[in-house]
Write a protein that holds these residues in place. Structure first.
Motif, PDB file in Angstrom:
ATOM      1  N   PHE A   1      -3.527   1.242   6.191  1.00  0.00           N
ATOM      2  CA  PHE A   1      -4.243   0.121   5.583  1.00  0.00           C
ATOM      3  C   PHE A   1      -4.157  -1.115   6.475  1.00  0.00           C
ATOM      4  N   ASN A   2      -5.101  -2.013   6.281  1.00  0.00           N
ATOM      5  CA  ASN A   2      -5.123  -3.267   7.020  1.00  0.00           C
ATOM      6  C   ASN A   2      -3.881  -4.097   6.721  1.00  0.00           C
ATOM      7  N   VAL A   3      -3.221  -4.604   7.758  1.00  0.00           N
ATOM      8  CA  VAL A   3      -1.980  -5.354   7.596  1.00  0.00           C
ATOM      9  C   VAL A   3      -2.206  -6.627   6.790  1.00  0.00           C
ATOM     10  N   ALA A   4      -3.306  -7.309   7.051  1.00  0.00           N
ATOM     11  CA  ALA A   4      -3.596  -8.546   6.327  1.00  0.00           C
ATOM     12  C   ALA A   4      -3.765  -8.278   4.828  1.00  0.00           C
ATOM     13  N   MET A   5      -4.425  -7.163   4.501  1.00  0.00           N
ATOM     14  CA  MET A   5      -4.618  -6.821   3.090  1.00  0.00           C
ATOM     15  C   MET A   5      -3.279  -6.527   2.426  1.00  0.00           C
ATOM     16  N   LYS A   6      -2.412  -5.777   3.116  1.00  0.00           N
ATOM     17  CA  LYS A   6      -1.105  -5.442   2.557  1.00  0.00           C
ATOM     18  C   LYS A   6      -0.257  -6.684   2.359  1.00  0.00           C
ATOM     19  N   ASN A   7      -0.338  -7.620   3.282  1.00  0.00           N
ATOM     20  CA  ASN A   7       0.412  -8.871   3.131  1.00  0.00           C
ATOM     21  C   ASN A   7      -0.129  -9.711   1.982  1.00  0.00           C
ATOM     22  N   PHE A   8      -1.431  -9.623   1.759  1.00  0.00           N
ATOM     23  CA  PHE A   8      -2.058 -10.421   0.703  1.00  0.00           C
ATOM     24  C   PHE A   8      -1.665  -9.924  -0.689  1.00  0.00           C
ATOM     25  N   VAL A   9      -1.740  -8.617  -0.892  1.00  0.00           N
ATOM     26  CA  VAL A   9      -1.429  -8.067  -2.231  1.00  0.00           C
ATOM     27  C   VAL A   9       0.063  -7.862  -2.425  1.00  0.00           C
ATOM     28  N   GLY A  10       0.813  -7.689  -1.334  1.00  0.00           N
ATOM     29  CA  GLY A  10       2.264  -7.560  -1.423  1.00  0.00           C
ATOM     30  C   GLY A  10       2.707  -6.374  -2.273  1.00  0.00           C
ATOM     31  N   PRO A  11       3.653  -6.603  -3.206  1.00  0.00           N
ATOM     32  CA  PRO A  11       4.188  -5.503  -4.009  1.00  0.00           C
ATOM     33  C   PRO A  11       3.203  -4.966  -5.052  1.00  0.00           C
ATOM     34  N   PHE A  12       2.034  -5.608  -5.174  1.00  0.00           N
ATOM     35  CA  PHE A  12       1.050  -5.158  -6.158  1.00  0.00           C
ATOM     36  C   PHE A  12       0.072  -4.135  -5.587  1.00  0.00           C
ATOM     37  N   LEU A  13       0.321  -3.664  -4.362  1.00  0.00           N
ATOM     38  CA  LEU A  13      -0.595  -2.715  -3.739  1.00  0.00           C
ATOM     39  C   LEU A  13      -0.684  -1.420  -4.560  1.00  0.00           C
TER      40      LEU A  13
END
Length: 350
Positions: free
Chosen positions: A116-128
């Motif tokens: 997955f895109n790193v920016a997306m993972k950082n944005f949603v955090g533990p709610f992924l």
């Protein structure tokens, strides 16, 4: 006897309060009432916990127990709604693909998150993972509804058969994800599919509780229409019920409740099946009583199951899905046996 009893709801409320207090007190770390009171006092004064026991209570134990109670109420109420919709006492909330879709969404995250895109993972955090599970629930339920809809009408039988097919597809997808996963990923999929409250937080409680409260209030508004639907779709139409509109609303409520709860705690089986069935045998099929009673009993039983999962192998935890299935399946078999014995025999035995 219980159908006319005025003590049913007081008994259920006392049971729920007792189970919640015991679940808070007992665990790998024992918490006494004085620590609970002191922790609440410091919490409302915006002070940090004074001892480790206060910290465990206010940061770990209390949000976990409350989230567990809310989830139990959600699953039980959802079971009542689905059993009322299908006019079948052995239907469970995940029949229209909600739970299996959530499991597939979570499995995809566990296995494919590295791509997955790193920016997306950082944005949603533990709610992924919860967001993926929620999206999977909605997608599976929408697919069931779309395939079952025919000529602007939704048939109950079509929903049932389509739900079975979509559940099979989602379970197949989850199985494939487990097959291609590495050992840690496969274990994550397995444990998520067995349910857990170990990651409970105040934010999760707020999200699930808000959705649950809204859906509970709306569910009670449709209790009379569900009672009319028990007579059959044609009879309910004669009584002024728009059955197609009611089906859409009930499915939407079920999907909202179950998908949000499942997204955070994983798949928990049998609660939405056993609780409404037990209460229906005891107090009848009046949804005006059945919905609030299921809410209270479901919260109490799932909280009790969570306490057992923490105590059996303390300080380790048994996945709560193992407890609910191990206890729920035999109880359900006994109830079915007793229920069948109470029915008039037909067919070859007539």
């Amino acid at each position: 006897m219980l159908r006319q009893s005025k003590f049913l709801f007081p008994i259920l409320i006392i049971l729920l309060i007792t189970v919640v207090l015991c679940s808070i007190a007992f665990g790998a770390v024992q918490i006494i009432p004085s620590d609970m009171a002191s922790a609440l006092k410091h919490f409302f004064q915006h002070k940090d916990p004074a001892t480790i026991y206060e910290g465990v209570f206010i940061q770990l134990r209390l949000p976990r127990v409350l989230l567990c109670a809310v989830t139990g109420a959600v699953l039980a109420v959802s079971g009542v709604l689905m059993q009322g919709l299908f006019r079948n006492p052995i239907v469970e909330p995940g029949l229209i693909g909600t739970s299996s879709g959530a499991a597939l969404g979570a499995a995809i995250v566990f296995v494919m998150a590295g791509n997955f895109n790193v920016a997306m993972k950082n944005f949603v955090g533990p709610f992924l993972t919860p967001l993926a599970a929620f999206a999977g629930s909605l997608a599976a339920t929408y697919l069931v509804y779309s395939l079952a809809k025919n000529a602007k009408r939704v048939s109950i039988m079509s929903l049932l058969l389509t739900g079975i097919a979509v559940n099979a597809v989602c379970l197949s997808g989850t199985g494939f994800m487990s097959y291609i996963a590495r050992d840690p990923q496969a274990r994550s999929i397995t444990f998520w599919n067995l349910g857990t409250f170990s990651g409970a937080s105040w934010l999760q409680l707020f999200i699930v509780g808000t959705v649950a409260l809204t859906c509970f209030i709306l569910s009670l508004r449709y209790s009379k229409q569900l009672n009319a639907l028990l007579l059959g779709e044609e009879e309910a139409t004669y009584l002024g019920v728009d059955t197609n509109k009611l089906k859409r609303k009930i499915m939407l409520l079920n999907t909202a409740m179950v998908s949000v709860a499942t997204a955070f705690v994983g798949v928990i089986s049998f609660m939405g099946l056993i609780v409404p069935h037990v209460l229906r045998l005891l107090i009848g099929s009046d949804n005006k009583k059945l919905l609030p009673a299921s809410m209270l009993l479901g919260a109490a039983l799932l909280t009790l199951a969570d306490m057992c999962s923490r105590l059996l192998l303390a300080p380790a935890e048994v996945p709560i899905g193992i407890i609910t299935s191990l206890v729920g399946a035999p109880i359900f078999i006994v109830l079915l046996k007793k229920f069948n014995l109470l029915q008039q025999k037909g067919g070859y035995n007539a």
